[in-house]
Design a protein around this motif. Structure first.
Motif, PDB file in Angstrom:
ATOM      1  N   ASN A   1       3.000   1.918  -3.291  1.00 30.63           N
ATOM      2  CA  ASN A   1       2.218   1.952  -4.533  1.00 30.63           C
ATOM      3  C   ASN A   1       2.381   0.684  -5.367  1.00 30.63           C
ATOM      4  O   ASN A   1       2.506   0.733  -6.578  1.00 30.63           O
TER       5      ASN A   1
ATOM      6  N   SER B   1      -6.939   4.313  -6.566  1.00 31.01           N
ATOM      7  CA  SER B   1      -6.935   5.480  -5.675  1.00 31.01           C
ATOM      8  C   SER B   1      -6.710   5.006  -4.239  1.00 31.01           C
ATOM      9  O   SER B   1      -7.070   3.886  -3.873  1.00 31.01           O
ATOM     10  N   ASN B   2      -6.093   5.860  -3.447  1.00 38.36           N
ATOM     11  CA  ASN B   2      -5.808   5.493  -2.053  1.00 38.36           C
ATOM     12  C   ASN B   2      -7.069   5.126  -1.294  1.00 38.36           C
ATOM     13  O   ASN B   2      -7.062   4.203  -0.477  1.00 38.36           O
TER      14      ASN B   2
ATOM     15  N   TYR C   1       0.831  -1.208   0.000  1.00 34.00           N
ATOM     16  CA  TYR C   1       0.000   0.000   0.000  1.00 34.00           C
ATOM     17  C   TYR C   1       0.866   1.260   0.000  1.00 34.00           C
ATOM     18  O   TYR C   1       0.655   2.174  -0.790  1.00 34.00           O
ATOM     19  N   HIS C   2       1.849   1.287   0.867  1.00 34.01           N
ATOM     20  CA  HIS C   2       2.670   2.499   1.001  1.00 34.01           C
ATOM     21  C   HIS C   2       3.721   2.654  -0.086  1.00 34.01           C
ATOM     22  O   HIS C   2       4.261   3.740  -0.256  1.00 34.01           O
TER      23      HIS C   2
END
Length: 153
Positions: A21, A106-107, A18-19
């Protein structure tokens, strides 16, 4: 809180993906399961339809032999992926005409997917959801039950 080895490893991989990408629901090497399984795509043969809970012949063979992939059975892997795709806004099983989110990377979309996956991973290991922050807001007689330590600079 005590966790299982497979849960801890899965959380670390998902957190890093997640962090950094490296989380993408449309890439079987970079989705939730793809990351848990070290960015390998061989797991996609466990089902004939991506996002389905129905094991393929290969999946059933592995399930019946008791095989595990980074600690997870084929059936658990399919559950994890379905939960991730559904929470990201995909209609499962995936098909070119089914609905999907406007911006699948998207986050916000990815965080929603990860939140539901973490909840499922904890449930699979009979551990309280590590992302459940509701306890810090519990009160008794108008006073907080739990107290957070604050660090002032």
């Amino acid at each position: 809180m005590k966790t299982t080895k497979r849960l801890e490893q899965a959380l670390i991989k998902l957190y890093n993906a997640y962090h950094n990408n490296r989380l993408n629901p449309e890439d079987c090497t970079a989705c939730a399961v793809g990351n848990i399984l070290d960015n390998n795509d061989s797991w996609k043969h466990l089902s004939n339809d991506h996002g389905s809970l129905e094991l393929s012949y290969v999946g059933r063979v592995h399930q019946n032999l008791g095989r595990k992939f980074n600690g997870y059975t084929p059936q658990e892997i399919l559950k994890i992926e379905k939960v991730f795709l559904d929470a990201c806004g995909f209609k499962t099983p995936l098909c070119h005409y089914n609905t999907k989110p406007e911006n699948p990377t998207s986050n916000e979309v990815l965080f929603n997917g990860l939140s539901d996956v973490v909840e499922l991973l904890c449930k699979l290991d009979n551990i309280p959801n590590v992302m459940d922050y509701s306890k810090i807001f519990e009160q008794e007689n108008g006073e907080p039950i739990y107290h957070l330590k604050t660090f002032l600079a």
